[in-house]
Design a protein around this motif. Structure first.
Motif, PDB file in Angstrom:
ATOM      1  N   CYS A   1       0.743  -1.118   0.032  1.00  0.00           N
ATOM      2  CA  CYS A   1       0.141   0.005  -0.045  1.00  0.00           C
ATOM      3  C   CYS A   1       0.787   1.330  -0.203  1.00  0.00           C
ATOM      4  O   CYS A   1       0.652   2.426  -0.726  1.00  0.00           O
ATOM      5  N   ARG A   2       1.977   1.193   0.628  1.00  0.00           N
ATOM      6  CA  ARG A   2       2.795   2.448   0.868  1.00  0.00           C
ATOM      7  C   ARG A   2       3.508   2.617  -0.594  1.00  0.00           C
ATOM      8  O   ARG A   2       3.679   3.812  -1.062  1.00  0.00           O
ATOM      9  N   THR A   3       4.041   1.632  -1.374  1.00  0.00           N
ATOM     10  CA  THR A   3       4.385   1.730  -2.641  1.00  0.00           C
ATOM     11  C   THR A   3       3.367   2.118  -3.665  1.00  0.00           C
ATOM     12  O   THR A   3       3.588   3.027  -4.526  1.00  0.00           O
ATOM     13  N   MET A   4       2.253   1.637  -3.691  1.00  0.00           N
ATOM     14  CA  MET A   4       1.194   2.183  -4.558  1.00  0.00           C
ATOM     15  C   MET A   4       0.906   3.636  -4.229  1.00  0.00           C
ATOM     16  O   MET A   4       0.610   4.339  -5.223  1.00  0.00           O
ATOM     17  N   LYS A   5       0.884   3.932  -2.841  1.00  0.00           N
ATOM     18  CA  LYS A   5       0.653   5.466  -2.722  1.00  0.00           C
ATOM     19  C   LYS A   5       1.732   6.329  -3.337  1.00  0.00           C
ATOM     20  O   LYS A   5       1.353   7.422  -3.942  1.00  0.00           O
ATOM     21  N   HIS A   6       2.936   5.762  -3.169  1.00  0.00           N
ATOM     22  CA  HIS A   6       4.014   6.611  -3.691  1.00  0.00           C
ATOM     23  C   HIS A   6       3.974   6.664  -5.173  1.00  0.00           C
ATOM     24  O   HIS A   6       4.004   7.657  -5.853  1.00  0.00           O
ATOM     25  N   TRP A   7       3.727   5.672  -5.792  1.00  0.00           N
ATOM     26  CA  TRP A   7       3.332   5.839  -7.246  1.00  0.00           C
ATOM     27  C   TRP A   7       2.364   6.633  -7.833  1.00  0.00           C
ATOM     28  O   TRP A   7       2.170   7.200  -8.602  1.00  0.00           O
ATOM     29  N   ARG A   8       1.273   6.565  -7.056  1.00  0.00           N
ATOM     30  CA  ARG A   8      -0.273   7.523  -7.334  1.00  0.00           C
ATOM     31  C   ARG A   8       0.259   8.752  -7.259  1.00  0.00           C
ATOM     32  O   ARG A   8      -0.162   9.614  -8.178  1.00  0.00           O
ATOM     33  N   ASP A   9       1.120   9.211  -6.209  1.00  0.00           N
ATOM     34  CA  ASP A   9       1.444  10.614  -5.969  1.00  0.00           C
ATOM     35  C   ASP A   9       2.741  10.846  -6.954  1.00  0.00           C
ATOM     36  O   ASP A   9       2.679  12.245  -7.529  1.00  0.00           O
ATOM     37  N   LYS A  10       3.490  10.019  -7.385  1.00  0.00           N
ATOM     38  CA  LYS A  10       4.345  10.262  -8.282  1.00  0.00           C
ATOM     39  C   LYS A  10       4.049  10.418  -9.825  1.00  0.00           C
ATOM     40  O   LYS A  10       4.831  11.031 -10.543  1.00  0.00           O
ATOM     41  N   TYR A  11       2.968   9.599 -10.123  1.00  0.00           N
ATOM     42  CA  TYR A  11       2.460   9.655 -11.322  1.00  0.00           C
ATOM     43  C   TYR A  11       1.281   9.916 -11.413  1.00  0.00           C
ATOM     44  O   TYR A  11       0.118   9.063 -11.707  1.00  0.00           O
ATOM     45  N   PRO A  12       0.722  11.216 -11.402  1.00  0.00           N
ATOM     46  CA  PRO A  12      -0.466  11.494 -10.875  1.00  0.00           C
ATOM     47  C   PRO A  12      -1.660  11.349 -12.269  1.00  0.00           C
ATOM     48  O   PRO A  12      -2.900  11.185 -12.107  1.00  0.00           O
TER      49      PRO A  12
END
Length: 182
Positions: A1-12
């Protein structure tokens, strides 16, 4: 979940990114499962609708009041529930309807001969029809050839999963695909 949150923030521009987690029927019966999932979402900052829990048909034989309550609470906070490996176990249309899954994953065993066997093709089409009549998304598991993909698209299947798209990857390699726009 932490990685997915990072990706969603990094790749809006990739707000469609979601994470699917396999959860057993046994785990779904555990008291506190909803609180644990909610805590993970709170700690990581991941939106609940970006999390999909995949539960196999064994959930039908393990059906308990606690599990039904957990399903309802998870849906209330926005977590999506998918029935995994559909057609390989304890399918019951009554349970399928009453447990209110968001999605249905057609097991890869039904796709092996989809291009060569009319019966296999008709069976997949029927599963898709059932899912769509219950307002569920459909994911075809085990898509390995372009011919299978073309056949599924022709049938109206929205999502596919399998080696045709990618093998399972470590997070770093998956992020490389995101950077490349794949």
């Amino acid at each position: 979940c932490r990685t997915m949150k990072h990706w969603r923030d990094k790749y809006p521009n990739r707000s469609d990114l979601e994470i699917s987690v396999n959860v057993s029927a046994y785990q779904m019966r555990e008291p506190g499962i909803v609180n644990r999932i909610h805590d993970v979402l709170q700690k990581t900052g991941l939106e609940a609708d970006a999390l999909q829990l995949e539960i196999t048909e064994s959930v039908f034989i393990a059906d308990t009041r606690q599990m039904r309550q957990s399903f309802q609470e998870l849906k209330q906070i926005g977590v999506r529930l998918n029935l995994d490996d559909f057609g390989t176990g304890y399918s019951s249309l009554q349970y399928l309807s009453s447990l209110r899954f968001d999605g249905l994953k057609i097991d890869k065993s039904f796709l092996r001969n989809i291009n060569d066997d009319r019966q296999a093709s008709d069976l997949v089409r029927s599963m898709m029809s059932i899912a769509k009549s219950l307002n569920m998304e459909v994911v075809a598991e085990g898509v390995e050839t372009k011919q299978q993909l073309a056949h599924l698209k022709e049938m109206g299947c929205e999502y596919g999963q399998g080696y045709l798209f990618s093998k399972a990857l470590p997070a770093e390699e998956a992020e490389q695909l995101l950077r490349e726009g794949n």
